[in-house]
Structure formats: structure tokens, C-alpha cells
Design a protein around this motif. Structure first.
Motif, PDB file in Angstrom:
ATOM      1  N   GLY A  71     -77.301 -27.827  58.766  1.00  0.00           N
ATOM      2  CA  GLY A  71     -77.491 -29.123  58.288  1.00  0.00           C
ATOM      3  C   GLY A  71     -77.118 -29.644  56.749  1.00  0.00           C
ATOM      4  N   SER A  72     -76.932 -28.520  56.108  1.00  0.00           N
ATOM      5  CA  SER A  72     -77.301 -28.926  54.541  1.00  0.00           C
ATOM      6  C   SER A  72     -76.545 -27.868  53.607  1.00  0.00           C
ATOM      7  CB  SER A  72     -78.337 -29.353  54.089  1.00  0.00           C
ATOM      8  OG  SER A  72     -78.344 -29.711  52.745  1.00  0.00           O
ATOM      9  N   THR A  73     -75.336 -28.013  53.118  1.00  0.00           N
ATOM     10  CA  THR A  73     -74.620 -27.029  52.299  1.00  0.00           C
ATOM     11  C   THR A  73     -75.522 -27.260  50.880  1.00  0.00           C
ATOM     12  OG1 THR A  73     -72.585 -27.387  53.133  1.00  0.00           O
ATOM     13  CG2 THR A  73     -72.663 -26.398  50.926  1.00  0.00           C
ATOM     14  N   SER A  74     -76.189 -28.294  50.501  1.00  0.00           N
ATOM     15  CA  SER A  74     -76.911 -28.527  49.349  1.00  0.00           C
ATOM     16  C   SER A  74     -78.028 -27.654  49.310  1.00  0.00           C
ATOM     17  CB  SER A  74     -77.206 -29.768  48.983  1.00  0.00           C
ATOM     18  OG  SER A  74     -75.974 -30.531  48.954  1.00  0.00           O
ATOM     19  N   LEU A 134     -79.623 -20.408  46.601  1.00  0.00           N
ATOM     20  CA  LEU A 134     -79.077 -19.201  45.789  1.00  0.00           C
ATOM     21  C   LEU A 134     -79.158 -19.456  44.163  1.00  0.00           C
ATOM     22  CD1 LEU A 134     -75.278 -19.414  47.091  1.00  0.00           C
ATOM     23  CD2 LEU A 134     -77.098 -17.700  47.807  1.00  0.00           C
ATOM     24  N   ALA A 135     -79.735 -20.716  43.870  1.00  0.00           N
ATOM     25  CA  ALA A 135     -80.027 -20.868  42.445  1.00  0.00           C
ATOM     26  C   ALA A 135     -80.849 -20.098  41.704  1.00  0.00           C
ATOM     27  CB  ALA A 135     -80.231 -22.412  42.319  1.00  0.00           C
ATOM     28  N   ALA A 136     -82.068 -20.042  42.398  1.00  0.00           N
ATOM     29  CA  ALA A 136     -83.056 -18.931  41.242  1.00  0.00           C
ATOM     30  C   ALA A 136     -82.952 -17.671  41.538  1.00  0.00           C
ATOM     31  CB  ALA A 136     -84.435 -19.338  42.052  1.00  0.00           C
ATOM     32  N   PRO A 137     -82.448 -17.380  42.844  1.00  0.00           N
ATOM     33  CA  PRO A 137     -82.065 -15.669  42.575  1.00  0.00           C
ATOM     34  C   PRO A 137     -80.782 -15.235  41.389  1.00  0.00           C
ATOM     35  CG  PRO A 137     -82.354 -16.196  44.809  1.00  0.00           C
ATOM     36  CD  PRO A 137     -82.161 -17.631  43.859  1.00  0.00           C
ATOM     37  N   THR A 138     -79.696 -15.786  41.671  1.00  0.00           N
ATOM     38  CA  THR A 138     -78.607 -15.733  40.824  1.00  0.00           C
ATOM     39  C   THR A 138     -79.126 -15.946  39.097  1.00  0.00           C
ATOM     40  OG1 THR A 138     -77.850 -17.917  41.078  1.00  0.00           O
ATOM     41  CG2 THR A 138     -76.846 -15.998  42.481  1.00  0.00           C
ATOM     42  N   ALA A 139     -79.909 -16.992  39.109  1.00  0.00           N
ATOM     43  CA  ALA A 139     -80.410 -17.351  37.601  1.00  0.00           C
ATOM     44  C   ALA A 139     -81.304 -16.392  37.113  1.00  0.00           C
ATOM     45  CB  ALA A 139     -81.200 -18.638  37.607  1.00  0.00           C
ATOM     46  N   THR A 140     -81.837 -15.428  37.979  1.00  0.00           N
ATOM     47  CA  THR A 140     -82.599 -14.261  37.420  1.00  0.00           C
ATOM     48  C   THR A 140     -82.133 -12.928  37.651  1.00  0.00           C
ATOM     49  OG1 THR A 140     -84.015 -14.319  39.761  1.00  0.00           O
ATOM     50  CG2 THR A 140     -84.725 -15.544  37.941  1.00  0.00           C
ATOM     51  N   GLY A 141     -80.718 -12.995  37.628  1.00  0.00           N
ATOM     52  CA  GLY A 141     -80.005 -11.666  37.795  1.00  0.00           C
ATOM     53  C   GLY A 141     -79.607 -10.922  39.287  1.00  0.00           C
ATOM     54  N   SER A 142     -79.916 -11.735  40.226  1.00  0.00           N
ATOM     55  CA  SER A 142     -79.265 -11.314  41.320  1.00  0.00           C
ATOM     56  C   SER A 142     -77.947 -11.433  41.708  1.00  0.00           C
ATOM     57  CB  SER A 142     -80.106 -11.685  42.654  1.00  0.00           C
ATOM     58  OG  SER A 142     -81.424 -11.218  42.501  1.00  0.00           O
ATOM     59  N   ALA A 188     -70.192 -28.281  42.461  1.00  0.00           N
ATOM     60  CA  ALA A 188     -71.698 -28.543  43.039  1.00  0.00           C
ATOM     61  C   ALA A 188     -72.571 -27.346  42.923  1.00  0.00           C
ATOM     62  CB  ALA A 188     -71.234 -28.915  44.396  1.00  0.00           C
ATOM     63  N   ALA A 189     -72.092 -25.991  43.139  1.00  0.00           N
ATOM     64  CA  ALA A 189     -72.891 -24.913  43.156  1.00  0.00           C
ATOM     65  C   ALA A 189     -73.444 -24.876  41.473  1.00  0.00           C
ATOM     66  CB  ALA A 189     -72.077 -23.597  43.417  1.00  0.00           C
ATOM     67  N   ASP A 190     -72.773 -25.057  40.606  1.00  0.00           N
ATOM     68  CA  ASP A 190     -73.067 -25.129  39.239  1.00  0.00           C
ATOM     69  C   ASP A 190     -74.172 -26.217  38.883  1.00  0.00           C
ATOM     70  OD1 ASP A 190     -72.699 -24.043  36.248  1.00  0.00           O
ATOM     71  OD2 ASP A 190     -72.104 -26.283  36.146  1.00  0.00           O
ATOM     72  N   GLU A 191     -73.840 -27.271  39.489  1.00  0.00           N
ATOM     73  CA  GLU A 191     -74.603 -28.603  39.347  1.00  0.00           C
ATOM     74  C   GLU A 191     -76.219 -28.301  39.874  1.00  0.00           C
ATOM     75  OE1 GLU A 191     -72.653 -31.614  40.755  1.00  0.00           O
ATOM     76  OE2 GLU A 191     -71.684 -32.129  38.784  1.00  0.00           O
ATOM     77  N   LEU A 192     -76.231 -27.215  41.085  1.00  0.00           N
ATOM     78  CA  LEU A 192     -77.324 -27.243  41.725  1.00  0.00           C
ATOM     79  C   LEU A 192     -78.285 -25.876  41.218  1.00  0.00           C
ATOM     80  CD1 LEU A 192     -76.518 -28.119  45.314  1.00  0.00           C
ATOM     81  CD2 LEU A 192     -78.183 -29.235  43.821  1.00  0.00           C
ATOM     82  N   GLY A 193     -77.777 -25.563  39.825  1.00  0.00           N
ATOM     83  CA  GLY A 193     -78.357 -24.270  39.437  1.00  0.00           C
ATOM     84  C   GLY A 193     -77.832 -22.906  39.567  1.00  0.00           C
TER      85      GLY A 193
END
Length: 219
Positions: free
Chosen positions: A56-59, A65-73, A87-92
Motif C-alpha cells: 500500500g505504499s511506494t514511499s 532502501l534509504a538507510a542501507p544504500t546510504a551506508t554502502g549497500s 522521489a527515491a532521491d528525495e526520500l534519501g
């Protein structure tokens, strides 16, 4: 931004996905999540080898995905052609660590399986997957130590996250700008995740003027 084209969907080409990133033996068993979402996970984050359904939420999916990719995953999204990179970029989300396979066609199971060999997180829709195919992909995620995120009903998921409520702020009496969105999420699963949990995620909304009380908001 890394974008994988339709070449991954051709027989004989899916194997290259395992070359995109290595899987070091000493990697952490749990990938981080945003602090507001941590209470939804009995493991404190996304446990490697688990399958998590997001309903029910793409956001919310992008927020995971934000925290894992921001830390190298590394993460991959398969079969979601309308996913918004802005939108993905704006959500981190670190979009330079995000691979997209927009149109896997009939090779969806093979593409997802190949990506599970080399990515830390893989997002896949249920689509036309049979129950047997879905179970095999979850088993592959467990074997490879990847996290499989799904966007529809999935057999025997470890944890299901569902949007319970969306509330916007920033509007006056029929005018103003959307300033923020508050998303309440419910979680339930099996095993250590059997106990229901709830969390609220608040994030800025893209500025959008509203000049009429008849303006409809689609969450």
C-alpha cells in the motif's frame, strides 16, 4: 545512478548481475533502517535472508532502501517501470547504488534470482509469479543472505508492513502548500515478528500549491 537495461531479461545475460557487487563474508547480518522504522523490526533492521512484504505504499518501500544504500549497500528494483527516481532521491535513497530493471518481461523469476546473488536488497512485485516461484526466490534470498522486498501478497513472508494511515500537513482552508506527510505503518509476521508493531514515519512533501477545497489528495 546505475540502471540495468533489458539485457538482463535475455536468457544467458542474467548471470552478469552477480558481478555488480561482492558479498563479503564479514558483512553485517542486519541492514539498517531509518530510526523511525526500527521498532517495526524485531531484529532492529532488515535481516539478511528475510522476505519482507510492503503493502500500500511506494514511499514506504523507498524509505526502506534509504538507510542501507546510504551506508554502502546495493539495491535493485525489478518490474516497477513507473518508480520515480527523483522521489527515491528525495526520500534519501542513494540512487548511485540503485539498479533498475524496468521491464524483465517473462524472465522476471530469472532476473530476480540473479540479482539476489549479487545485491544486498532486491525489490520484486508478485506479478505473474506462481506460489512455487515466489517460495523459491525467498529460499534463494535466505541462501544468499540478501533481503527480498515484495510489493504484493507473498507466501510465508517473514514480515509484512502495511500502510495504516496517511496524514498531510501544511494546508489552510482550501489553500496553502503541502509541507509534510505522516505515514503510519503496521507490521506483523511470523516467528520473532509475530507480535504486531506500529510506527510513524514523517517526511517532507514536495511543495504543491492547493487553491481549491475540492482538490483531492491521493496518498
Amino acid at each position: 545512478m546505475s540502471v540495468l537495461g533489458a539485457s538482463l531479461a535475455i536468457p544467458g545475460a542474467v548471470g552478469v548481475a552477480s558481478d555488480l557487487t561482492s558479498a563479503p563474508s564479514g558483512r553485517a547480518r542486519v541492514l539498517p533502517v531509518l530510526p523511525d522504522l526500527a521498532d517495526l523490526f524485531p531484529w532492529g533492521g532488515l535481516r539478511r535472508g528475510s522476505t519482507v512484504a510492503v503493502r500500500g505504499s511506494t514511499s514506504l518501500l523507498l524509505a526502506l532502501l534509504a538507510a542501507p544504500t546510504a551506508t554502502g549497500s546495493w539495491a535493485a528494483v525489478v518490474g516497477m517501470p513507473h518508480l520515480g527516481i527523483v522521489a527515491a532521491d528525495e526520500l534519501g535513497v542513494a540512487v548511485d547504488r540503485l539498479a533498475l530493471v524496468r521491464h524483465p518481461g517473462t524472465h522476471l523469476p530469472a532476473v530476480v534470482a540473479a540479482l539476489l546473488d549479487g545485491m544486498d536488497l532486491v525489490v520484486a512485485p508478485r506479478g505473474r509469479l506462481t506460489e512455487a516461484q515466489a517460495r523459491r526466490l525467498s529460499a534463494r534470498a535466505r541462501h544468499r543472505g540478501a533481503v527480498l522486498l515484495t510489493t504484493g501478497p507473498w507466501p510465508a513472508v517473514d514480515l509484512e508492513l502495511r500502510r495504516a494511515r496517511t496524514r498531510w500537513s501544511g494546508l489552510g482552508e482550501g489553500h496553502g502548500y503541502l509541507a509534510a506527510r505522516e505515514l503510519t505503518v503496521q507490521a506483523h509476521g511470523r516467528g520473532s515478528a509475530a507480535r504486531p508493531a506500529r510506527a510513524t514515519l514523517t517526511y517532507p512533501a514536495r511543495p504543491e500549491p492547493v487553491s481549491s477545497p475540492r482538490h483531492r489528495l491521493i496518498g
